[in-house]
Design a protein around this motif. Structure first.
Motif, short mmCIF file in Angstrom:
data_model
loop_
_atom_site.label_atom_id
_atom_site.label_comp_id
_atom_site.label_asym_id
_atom_site.label_seq_id
_atom_site.Cartn_x
_atom_site.Cartn_y
_atom_site.Cartn_z
N ASN B 44 0.88 -1.17 0.01
CA ASN B 44 -0.03 0.00 -0.18
C ASN B 44 0.75 1.20 0.03
O ASN B 44 0.60 2.36 -0.57
CB ASN B 44 -0.86 0.10 1.26
N ALA B 47 1.40 1.97 -3.37
CA ALA B 47 0.15 1.96 -4.46
C ALA B 47 -0.13 3.26 -4.93
O ALA B 47 0.43 4.40 -4.33
CB ALA B 47 -1.13 1.53 -3.58
N HIS B 49 -3.14 4.57 -5.89
CA HIS B 49 -4.22 4.97 -5.53
C HIS B 49 -4.98 4.28 -4.53
O HIS B 49 -4.57 3.07 -4.42
CB HIS B 49 -5.35 4.96 -6.77
N GLY B 50 -5.67 4.75 -3.61
CA GLY B 50 -6.54 3.91 -2.84
C GLY B 50 -5.61 3.09 -1.66
O GLY B 50 -6.07 1.97 -1.17
N THR B 53 -8.10 3.09 1.69
CA THR B 53 -9.03 1.90 1.88
C THR B 53 -8.57 0.72 1.80
O THR B 53 -8.88 -0.40 2.57
CB THR B 53 -10.07 2.19 0.54
N SER B 54 -7.48 0.52 1.13
CA SER B 54 -6.55 -1.03 1.02
C SER B 54 -6.15 -1.17 2.51
O SER B 54 -6.27 -2.32 2.83
CB SER B 54 -5.73 -1.05 0.00
N GLN B 57 -8.53 -2.02 5.09
CA GLN B 57 -9.00 -3.74 4.83
C GLN B 57 -8.23 -4.36 5.41
O GLN B 57 -8.58 -5.45 5.96
CB GLN B 57 -9.46 -3.95 3.37
N ALA B 60 -8.60 -4.52 9.14
CA ALA B 60 -9.91 -4.92 9.42
C ALA B 60 -9.95 -6.82 9.18
O ALA B 60 -10.20 -7.42 10.22
CB ALA B 60 -11.11 -4.72 8.44
N ASN B 61 -9.31 -7.04 8.33
CA ASN B 61 -9.10 -8.54 8.08
C ASN B 61 -8.25 -9.32 9.24
O ASN B 61 -8.17 -10.46 9.16
CB ASN B 61 -8.53 -8.82 6.55
N LYS B 75 -12.12 8.24 3.57
CA LYS B 75 -12.50 6.95 3.02
C LYS B 75 -11.99 5.90 3.88
O LYS B 75 -12.89 4.99 4.21
CB LYS B 75 -11.82 6.78 1.95
N SER B 78 -14.29 5.50 6.86
CA SER B 78 -15.48 4.99 6.71
C SER B 78 -15.58 3.34 6.55
O SER B 78 -16.23 2.76 7.29
CB SER B 78 -16.32 5.47 5.33
N VAL B 79 -14.19 3.04 5.97
CA VAL B 79 -13.95 1.52 6.07
C VAL B 79 -13.91 1.02 7.43
O VAL B 79 -14.29 -0.06 7.90
CB VAL B 79 -12.94 0.91 5.31
#
Lengths: 282, 113
Positions: B44, B47, B49-50, B53-54, B57, B60-61, B75, B78-79
């Motif tokens: 990440n 990365a 972009h993103g 959010t990644s 995740q 969270a995982n 963003k 919110s995840v």
């Protein structure tokens, strides 16, 4: 038909000055389409204040997840290069601002839980001013999909004109490449300042990658300042025109006037510029 | 419960990385056993972009319940909120050890996204 783009690297060097004046004098020689591709801040319309004839919204696909079918295995997340769709244990979230509308998630979802939704990314305005047809792309504030809108704006006119002029956005990234990649000739507008020279060099390196013919216009040039001339001589790049730093030009331009319509000597310079470009394209 | 720290490396003495999405890695502590694990975040960090959010995740995982970092964007926020991960931001410059002590004493303020 010939396609001429006006690009710069650095902002504020005079792309719109060059493209509006070139379009204005070209309209005496044939039909002209002027495309304002500076979609984040289009301003060519300020010089052609005729009423907008029509506007249409440009939309792009964004995925919509059906929560009742989705099993949250996250194939969509794995294939999304932009991390625009995030699969959690019990929810799958979509971030439209990150989505590049590639359809990957929609095609590869094993449960077919994703369908096509749409979001508006901007508008395309068209207006006619005599023999000159102005096409303006206007990106919605906060949107990042400038290259998509630029691409749509370039292809939004059904009939062809004899001369197409494209006012490119500043910078040297994706939006600029999208604007200039298929041109017959690219005008690089610069100014004799260290920043102007720095960004001209970036732009030259960029255009060398896409292999299109180009030349440099030195705007706001000053007697005795050879910053751009030295660079162009060293790199074998042609300076195709010069426009001197002149308070009268700046004043007329700031009043929204087409400078070529006010000053005959400037008009002559633009006619010479257009003639030179025609010769370079053969 | 598992507490994640955005970190410059896999050690209690490493500094907190105040970036979230482009943090170098995540140092995760199980507050019951004080066992630790480390997730490298190079994928990440690099990365285009993103990254936010990644990274959210990934956190969270990993079964994390609380995240200690500098700042989380809307963003990624919110995840994390959807995944039920509490975010403690505004940590500033500190080692993971110092940040963990503050967290255990309840001195960090939960951020709402």
């Amino acid at each position: 038909m010939m396609k001429i783009a006006v690009a710069s690297g650095k902002g504020g060097t005079g792309k719109t000055f060059i493209s509006t004046n070139l379009a204005y004098i070209a309209a005496d020689q044939g039909s002209v389409h002027l495309f304002d591709l500076d979609v984040e801040e289009p301003n060519a319309h300020l010089f052609f204040p005729e009423r907008v004839r029509d506007s249409r919204a440009v939309r792009r696909m964004i995925p919509i997840v059906n929560a009742e079918i989705c099993d949250h295995k996250g194939i969509c997340t794995q294939v999304c290069e932009y991390h625009a769709i995030i699969s959690l244990a019990t929810t799958t979230m979509v971030f439209p601002e990150l989505c590049h509308s590639c359809y990957g998630c929609l095609e590869l979802c094993p449960t077919r839980a994703i369908s096509e939704g749409f979001k508006e990314i901007g508008k395309i305005h068209r207006s006619d001013t005599g023999g000159l047809h102005l096409i303006t792309g206007e990106l919605k504030v906060g949107e990042s999909a400038a290259p998509s809108l630029i691409s749509e704006t370039k292809t939004s006119v059904p009939q062809e004109a004899q001369i197409n002029i494209y006012d490119a956005p500043p910078g040297t990234s994706c939006p600029v490449i999208e604007a200039v990649k298929d041109m017959d000739y690219i005008i690089l507008v610069t100014e004799p300042t260290p920043f102007g020279l720095h960004d001209l060099d970036l732009m030259v390196q960029t255009i060398n990658q896409i292999d299109r013919p180009y030349g440099v216009v030195v705007n706001k040039s000053q007697a005795g300042n050879n910053l751009i001339e030295s660079y162009c001589t060293e790199h074998g790049i042609e300076i195709i025109a010069r426009f001197a730093q002149d308070i009268n030009i700046a004043r007329a331009y700031a009043q929204g006037k087409i400078v070529s319509a006010v000053f005959p000597e400037i008009r002559t310079r633009f006619e010479t510029l257009l003639q030179r470009i025609r010769e370079r394209m053969i | 419960m598992k507490v994640a720290f955005t970190a410059y490396g896999n050690s209690w003495n490493e500094q907190i990385d105040i970036r979230f999405g482009r943090a170098k890695g995540f140092f995760i502590v199980d507050s019951e056993t004080e066992e630790t694990e480390y997730l490298d975040n190079r994928v990440n960090l690099e990365a285009q972009h993103g990254a936010g959010t990644s990274s959210a995740q990934m956190i969270a995982n990993a079964g994390v319940s609380a995240l200690v970092t500098g700042k989380v964007g809307p963003k990624a926020g919110s995840v994390l909120k959807t995944a039920g991960v509490k975010v403690y931001g505004g940590i500033g410059y500190a080692s993971i050890k110092e940040a963990y002590d503050k967290f255990k004493k309840g001195l960090l303020i939960e951020q709402d996204y």
